[in-house]
Design a protein around this motif. Sequence first.
Motif, PDB file in Angstrom:
ATOM      1  N   LEU A  13       0.793  -1.226   0.000  1.00 43.28           N
ATOM      2  CA  LEU A  13       0.000   0.000   0.000  1.00 43.28           C
ATOM      3  C   LEU A  13       0.827   1.278   0.000  1.00 43.28           C
ATOM      4  O   LEU A  13       0.317   2.342  -0.343  1.00 43.28           O
ATOM      5  N   LEU A  14       2.098   1.198   0.384  1.00 41.34           N
ATOM      6  CA  LEU A  14       2.920   2.399   0.447  1.00 41.34           C
ATOM      7  C   LEU A  14       3.583   2.685  -0.895  1.00 41.34           C
ATOM      8  O   LEU A  14       3.873   1.777  -1.663  1.00 41.34           O
ATOM      9  N   GLN A  15       3.860   3.957  -1.119  1.00 39.05           N
ATOM     10  CA  GLN A  15       4.636   4.332  -2.291  1.00 39.05           C
ATOM     11  C   GLN A  15       6.056   3.789  -2.150  1.00 39.05           C
ATOM     12  O   GLN A  15       6.468   3.361  -1.075  1.00 39.05           O
ATOM     13  N   GLU A  16       6.822   3.854  -3.221  1.00 38.63           N
ATOM     14  CA  GLU A  16       8.143   3.219  -3.273  1.00 38.63           C
ATOM     15  C   GLU A  16       9.084   3.678  -2.168  1.00 38.63           C
ATOM     16  O   GLU A  16       9.716   2.858  -1.503  1.00 38.63           O
ATOM     17  N   ILE A  17       9.218   4.969  -1.951  1.00 37.96           N
ATOM     18  CA  ILE A  17      10.215   5.459  -0.999  1.00 37.96           C
ATOM     19  C   ILE A  17       9.910   4.988   0.418  1.00 37.96           C
ATOM     20  O   ILE A  17      10.777   4.406   1.070  1.00 37.96           O
ATOM     21  N   PRO A  18       8.690   5.201   0.957  1.00 44.97           N
ATOM     22  CA  PRO A  18       8.441   4.716   2.316  1.00 44.97           C
ATOM     23  C   PRO A  18       8.544   3.196   2.452  1.00 44.97           C
ATOM     24  O   PRO A  18       8.875   2.691   3.520  1.00 44.97           O
ATOM     25  N   ALA A  19       8.284   2.453   1.399  1.00 50.37           N
ATOM     26  CA  ALA A  19       8.346   0.997   1.469  1.00 50.37           C
ATOM     27  C   ALA A  19       9.777   0.497   1.667  1.00 50.37           C
ATOM     28  O   ALA A  19       9.985  -0.596   2.182  1.00 50.37           O
ATOM     29  N   ARG A  20      10.768   1.315   1.319  1.00 53.00           N
ATOM     30  CA  ARG A  20      12.166   0.877   1.401  1.00 53.00           C
ATOM     31  C   ARG A  20      12.621   0.531   2.818  1.00 53.00           C
ATOM     32  O   ARG A  20      13.441  -0.345   2.997  1.00 53.00           O
ATOM     33  N   ALA A  21      12.159   1.251   3.817  1.00 46.90           N
ATOM     34  CA  ALA A  21      12.629   1.014   5.190  1.00 46.90           C
ATOM     35  C   ALA A  21      11.792  -0.019   5.923  1.00 46.90           C
ATOM     36  O   ALA A  21      12.095  -0.357   7.064  1.00 46.90           O
TER      37      ALA A  21
END
Length: 148
Positions: free
Chosen positions: A128-136
């Motif tokens: 559900l998260l966009q790419e950048i927040p999903a990274r961590a």
Amino acid sequence: MTKKVLAYITRHHQGTRQLLVYKLPHAPLQECHIPGGPLEFGEREEEALYRTIEDASGLIHLQFIQKLAVFSYYNGSYSNSQEYHTFQVESLEKPLDSWKHVLDGFEDFEDSVEVELFWIPLCQAKTLLQEIPARALDHLFDAEREDA
């Protein structure tokens, strides 16, 4: 390089770990955001963390859990690379399951924009998260496993 913070705000609710996200008006569910933003001049990372959380959600009673990761990101739409400092905090408030909040001066919006905040199961966050927040998220999942 522009320094930014991202806040992974979690809570335990009905036996599950949840993550606070928000959605811009008319955005599909798969484009959820988490609170965050750039550091202001002279601001420390943790100061920016709490400021952006309050700006994005209205929440002010939080417990710092941990710094998750630091990573850089560059994409052609930015004039320089972005350095993200990611943190986990726990909400000490008993917020509603969902609520609306007005963001002033958010990203490309000139005017205020009303967003919907809501909690999602942590296990659904990657989809559900966009790419950048999903990274961590891997760092957050690792911390969850260590707590178990």
